[in-house]
Each structure stands twice: as C-alpha cells, then as structure tokens.
Design an enzyme around this catalytic site. Structure first.
Site, PDB file in Angstrom:
ATOM      1  N   ASP A 106       0.830  -1.148  -0.044  1.00 24.82           N
ATOM      2  CA  ASP A 106      -0.084   0.037  -0.106  1.00 24.82           C
ATOM      3  C   ASP A 106       0.927   1.388  -0.002  1.00 24.82           C
ATOM      4  O   ASP A 106       0.573   2.430   0.493  1.00 24.82           O
ATOM      5  CB  ASP A 106      -0.909   0.061   1.231  1.00 24.82           C
ATOM      6  CG  ASP A 106      -0.195  -0.118   2.571  1.00 24.82           C
ATOM      7  OD1 ASP A 106       0.854  -0.230   2.526  1.00 24.82           O
ATOM      8  OD2 ASP A 106      -0.748   0.102   3.611  1.00 24.82           O
ATOM      9  N   LYS A 157       4.538   2.217  15.673  1.00 22.87           N
ATOM     10  CA  LYS A 157       3.367   3.054  16.279  1.00 22.87           C
ATOM     11  C   LYS A 157       3.798   3.725  17.446  1.00 22.87           C
ATOM     12  O   LYS A 157       3.142   3.609  18.534  1.00 22.87           O
ATOM     13  CB  LYS A 157       2.133   2.493  16.295  1.00 22.87           C
ATOM     14  CG  LYS A 157       1.749   1.746  15.119  1.00 22.87           C
ATOM     15  CD  LYS A 157       1.045   2.561  13.978  1.00 22.87           C
ATOM     16  CE  LYS A 157       0.814   1.786  12.491  1.00 22.87           C
ATOM     17  NZ  LYS A 157       0.768   0.350  12.142  1.00 22.87           N
ATOM     18  N   ASP A 217       1.968   6.274   2.163  1.00 22.77           N
ATOM     19  CA  ASP A 217       1.072   5.098   2.463  1.00 22.77           C
ATOM     20  C   ASP A 217      -0.321   5.458   2.271  1.00 22.77           C
ATOM     21  O   ASP A 217      -1.083   6.449   2.741  1.00 22.77           O
ATOM     22  CB  ASP A 217       1.334   4.633   3.843  1.00 22.77           C
ATOM     23  CG  ASP A 217       0.508   3.785   4.300  1.00 22.77           C
ATOM     24  OD1 ASP A 217      -0.520   3.493   4.034  1.00 22.77           O
ATOM     25  OD2 ASP A 217       0.786   2.704   5.453  1.00 22.77           O
TER      26      ASP A 217
HETATM   27  N1  GDD Z   1      -0.485 -11.248   3.684  1.00 22.53           N
HETATM   28  C1  GDD Z   1      -0.629 -10.476   4.733  1.00 22.53           C
HETATM   29  N2  GDD Z   1      -1.247 -10.993   5.844  1.00 22.53           N
HETATM   30  N3  GDD Z   1      -0.475  -9.266   4.668  1.00 22.53           N
HETATM   31  C2  GDD Z   1      -0.515  -8.500   5.461  1.00 22.53           C
HETATM   32  C3  GDD Z   1      -1.211  -8.962   7.035  1.00 22.53           C
HETATM   33  C4  GDD Z   1      -1.322 -10.309   6.742  1.00 22.53           C
HETATM   34  O1  GDD Z   1      -1.805 -10.865   8.068  1.00 22.53           O
HETATM   35  N4  GDD Z   1      -1.248  -8.104   7.692  1.00 22.53           N
HETATM   36  C5  GDD Z   1      -1.001  -6.626   6.838  1.00 22.53           C
HETATM   37  N5  GDD Z   1      -0.597  -6.912   5.725  1.00 22.53           N
HETATM   38  C6  GDD Z   1      -0.015  -6.101   4.559  1.00 22.53           C
HETATM   39  C7  GDD Z   1      -1.057  -5.015   4.074  1.00 22.53           C
HETATM   40  O2  GDD Z   1      -2.078  -5.297   3.276  1.00 22.53           O
HETATM   41  C8  GDD Z   1      -0.292  -3.825   3.870  1.00 22.53           C
HETATM   42  O3  GDD Z   1       0.047  -4.068   2.377  1.00 22.53           O
HETATM   43  C9  GDD Z   1       1.099  -4.362   4.754  1.00 22.53           C
HETATM   44  O4  GDD Z   1       1.132  -5.407   5.086  1.00 22.53           O
HETATM   45  C10 GDD Z   1       1.305  -3.232   5.669  1.00 22.53           C
HETATM   46  O5  GDD Z   1       0.058  -3.301   6.842  1.00 22.53           O
HETATM   47  P1  GDD Z   1      -0.582  -2.172   7.272  1.00 22.53           P
HETATM   48  O6  GDD Z   1      -1.829  -2.513   7.839  1.00 22.53           O
HETATM   49  O7  GDD Z   1      -0.898  -1.160   6.026  1.00 22.53           O
HETATM   50  O8  GDD Z   1       0.373  -1.527   8.212  1.00 22.53           O
HETATM   51  P2  GDD Z   1       0.567   0.076   8.552  1.00 22.53           P
HETATM   52  O9  GDD Z   1       0.500   0.912   7.283  1.00 22.53           O
HETATM   53  O10 GDD Z   1      -0.150   0.414   9.825  1.00 22.53           O
HETATM   54  O11 GDD Z   1       2.281  -0.116   9.110  1.00 22.53           O
HETATM   55  C11 GDD Z   1       3.089  -0.439   8.302  1.00 22.53           C
HETATM   56  O12 GDD Z   1       3.653   0.375   7.115  1.00 22.53           O
HETATM   57  C12 GDD Z   1       4.267   1.414   7.450  1.00 22.53           C
HETATM   58  C13 GDD Z   1       4.560   2.388   6.216  1.00 22.53           C
HETATM   59  O13 GDD Z   1       3.611   2.329   5.416  1.00 22.53           O
HETATM   60  C14 GDD Z   1       4.426  -0.919   8.967  1.00 22.53           C
HETATM   61  O14 GDD Z   1       5.260  -1.599   8.161  1.00 22.53           O
HETATM   62  C15 GDD Z   1       4.836   0.325   9.525  1.00 22.53           C
HETATM   63  O15 GDD Z   1       6.286   0.062  10.135  1.00 22.53           O
HETATM   64  C16 GDD Z   1       5.443   1.252   8.220  1.00 22.53           C
HETATM   65  O16 GDD Z   1       6.013   2.331   8.753  1.00 22.53           O
HETATM   66 MG    MG Z   2      -0.012   0.775   5.629  1.00 21.10          MG
END
Ligand code: GDD
Ligand code: MG
Length: 354
Positions: A106, A157, A217
């Site tokens: 994403d 976070k 993001d």
């Molecule tokens: N296959 C799979 N299984 N994918 C997953 C799962 C899971 O259980 N959980 C989350 N994802 C995928 C989501 O679809 C997304 O593309 C990615 O992993 C990150 O998950 P988000 O839910 O978007 O996380 P975030 O945005 O809160 O935080 C993450 O991204 C940030 C940067 O955009 C973390 O990696 C943070 O450390 C980072 O800064």
């Molecule tokens: Mg994200």
C-alpha cells in the site's frame, strides 16, 4: 532478485472503499494501485513476484492472473487466517536462497531498488530497511539509526513522547534468507513488533536506507485522496493516463463533454476515465479524478475529489475533498463535503447535505 508483496490486510482504515475491494486493488488515478508497484519493480529488472494474500484473494487473481499481461511472473501464497507481516514473509520465503525484496502493498514511492541493493551489499547487511521522513511518525514504524546507517531502534506506532527522529519504516525491506529462521512457521507474527526488535537484540546487521523523493502510504481515506491529488498535480513521477489532453483535462477514450465547461485553472487537472460523460456548465477545480463510465450532471461542481467507476453525480451537485465509491448515485443539488467517503452503490437523494 525476487520480490514478495504483502497484500493480505483488510484495509480497515480505508473503509468503506475496502468493503468491496482489497486496498492494493483500489484504483489510483484509474489504475489498480499494485500496477504502480509492478512498474517500479520492472524498472529495476524484477519480474518474479510472490503475492501474499489473505483478504479477498480471488480479486487479485481475477485482476492479474499470472501477470503475463503486465510483463510480470506472479504467484500467490494464501493465508487462510492472516499470519501478519512476519508470518506472510516467512511463508513466501520458502525455497528462496538469495537476497529478496519485500514490499508493503500500500505504499507508493520511487524507491531506487538498485541503489538499495548496493547499500545492502556494501554493509553486508542481513536486513535492510528503506526509510522515509514524515511529519507524524506516530502512524508508522519509527526507525532510529546511527551515523553509518546501522539501525539502533525500531518502534512500531510510537506515542508522541517516544519520537526521537522523523525517519520511519517506508515499508520496503531486503532480507538475507537466513533471517527467516527467526520467524516461527505457520503462526501469526509481526516483522515490525517481533522480528526487527529481535534482530536488534541479537546484534544482527540491520541497516536503514533513507529513500529520497515522493512517498505515501495510501491506507486511510485522507491519504487515498491525497495520492490522487499528488499524481494529478505532478508531484510524483507517475503520469496521468490520457488518450487526449485539453487544457486542465486528461481524457480517456470515448469521453463526452458538454458545452461551456469550466476546466480547472492554475495547473489543476481533471482526469476523466473511459466512457465518461460531463454535462453542460459543469465546473472542475483543483485536481479531480473520475473513473470509467462516470457521469457528471449539468452544472455540477467538483473540487479536489475522486469519483470512482460508474458513479453518477446529479445536476448541480457540489463535491469537495471527498471520495465517491463506484456506482454511487448522488442526487441533484446535493452537497458532498470534505472528508466524506461513500460506500460503493450508495444512493443519495436530491438536496442531501453530507
Ligand atoms: N499477507 C498478509 N497477511 N499481509 C498483511 C497482513 C497479513 O496478516 N497484515 C498486513 N498485511 C499487509 C497489508 O495489506 C499492507 O500492504 C502491509 O502488510 C502493511 O500493513 P498495514 O496495515 O498497511 O500497516 P501500517 O501501514 O499500519 O504500517 C506498516 O507500514 C508502514 C509504512 O507504510 C508498518 O510496516 C510500519 O512500520 C510502516 O512504517
Ligand atoms: Mg499501510
């Protein structure tokens, strides 16, 4: 090099748009979001990608199949129950015996994968994290590095009183396959909350590479709107698809324009997808994206907004800084204001105020 993309999240912060489609398939300026990531991978010679699915897996297969149409070689690894970012990567790493790239599904940025890999090799790193700078690190993973780039601390976070830097995890990693031994197979696991702190504790060689340039993001409605405004405003290196250009307008195929339109001025732009129609005296301002077969009524006015495929905007309606889901019907003279996000297929009667 092979890549793994994490696309299994439910996209809860992007509801209602993700009730009917997974986040990485939502259109961004009329292209499924993941196609931008494929484009970046192709630029760096990466064609073989493992997609880690959990939520709505069939949608991805229907959209991309084996990837040939896009010049990619795609395979799918499905988690019946979501295994978190760590469990997903562990699954996908089966049989990989060389350095591999992992991307959150994403994030849009212009990561120079070739330089990232050079950096990883130069440091003889076991894990390298791409980093970016943001104003509000509380929404992301905070990454503190030493002067030589070695990661000192990873805090997912953080609260405001824990912020010591503005560099965060940009959601792209290079891993040596050996690191995967630290992730237990088949159980939920988080890269951010477990693997990275564990690597640091064990003094593994983990380095942070600050990527310059555009980064976003798209995981909230606000950011989903913002990525459209940025692409349409030329703030990213990604072009606006168009088969015909007019001042302030990027037109898809078979778009019917009414008379006396007011196009966006001052560098603004409206992108109108294939088969759209725009009624007489409609007005665009700022940056507007209308999906394929969208219909904009007479005298409607649209400012900085996204209207998804097949939506119909009634005569005289006014839209500002909002997202209208696919196939919505907005009644005549309604006002849809800042921050609204309408679920696909919503019907709003004339004169409504949202
Ligand atoms: N296959 C799979 N299984 N994918 C997953 C799962 C899971 O259980 N959980 C989350 N994802 C995928 C989501 O679809 C997304 O593309 C990615 O992993 C990150 O998950 P988000 O839910 O978007 O996380 P975030 O945005 O809160 O935080 C993450 O991204 C940030 C940067 O955009 C973390 O990696 C943070 O450390 C980072 O800064
Ligand atoms: Mg994200």
């Amino acid at each position: 090099m092979k890549a793994v993309i994490l696309i299994g999240g439910k996209g809860t912060r992007l509801r209602p748009l993700t009730c009917d489609a997974p986040k990485p398939l939502l259109p961004v300026v009329n292209r499924p979001f993941l196609e931008y990531q494929f484009e970046i991978l192709r630029r760096h010679g990466i064609r073989e990608v493992r997609l880690c699915t959990s939520y709505r897996p069939a949608d991805f297969k229907n959209a991309f199949g084996n990837g040939r149409r896009l010049g990619m070689k795609l395979s799918y690894i499905h988690e019946k129950e979501p295994l978190g970012t760590g469990g997903a990567v562990r699954n996908a790493s089966e049989g990989l015996n060389d350095t591999f790239l992992v991307l959150n599904g994403d994030v849009l940025n212009t990561l120079d994968i070739t330089s990232f890999l050079k950096f990883h090799r130069k440091n003889r790193a076991e894990a390298s994290l791409a980093l970016t700078r943001v104003k509000d690190p509380t929404l992301y993973g905070l990454v503190e590095t030493a002067e030589d780039g070695r990661v000192k601390r990873f805090l997912e976070k953080p609260s405001w009183d824990e912020i010591v830097t503005n560099t965060i995890n940009a959601g792209a990693y290079l891993f040596e396959p050996g690191v995967m031994k630290l992730i237990p197979p088949g159980v939920p696991h988080s890269l951010e909350r477990s693997l990275f702190p564990q690597l640091l504790q064990g003094r593994s060689r983990m380095y942070g590479y600050v990527t310059p340039g555009y980064w976003i993001d798209i995981g909230t409605v606000e950011k989903y709107l913002q990525v459209h405004l940025d692409i349409l405003g030329g703030a990213t290196p990604f072009p606006v698809p168009a088969s015909k250009l007019r001042p302030g307008l990027a037109l898809g195929r078979k778009v019917k324009l009414g008379k006396n339109l007011t196009p966006a001025a001052d560098g603004g732009k409206a992108a109108l997808g294939d088969g759209g129609t725009v009624g007489d005296f409609a007005r665009f301002s700022g940056r507007v994206c209308v999906g394929p077969n969208g219909r904009i009524g007479k005298g409607a006015s649209l400012e900085d907004c996204v209207v998804l495929a097949g939506a119909r905007i009634g005569d005289g309606a006014q839209l500002k800084r909002c997202v209208v889901g696919p196939d919505c019907v907005i009644g005549a003279n309604s006002i849809v204001s800042e921050g609204s996000a309408l679920a696909g297929g919503s019907e709003v009667r004339p004169f409504s105020l949202l």
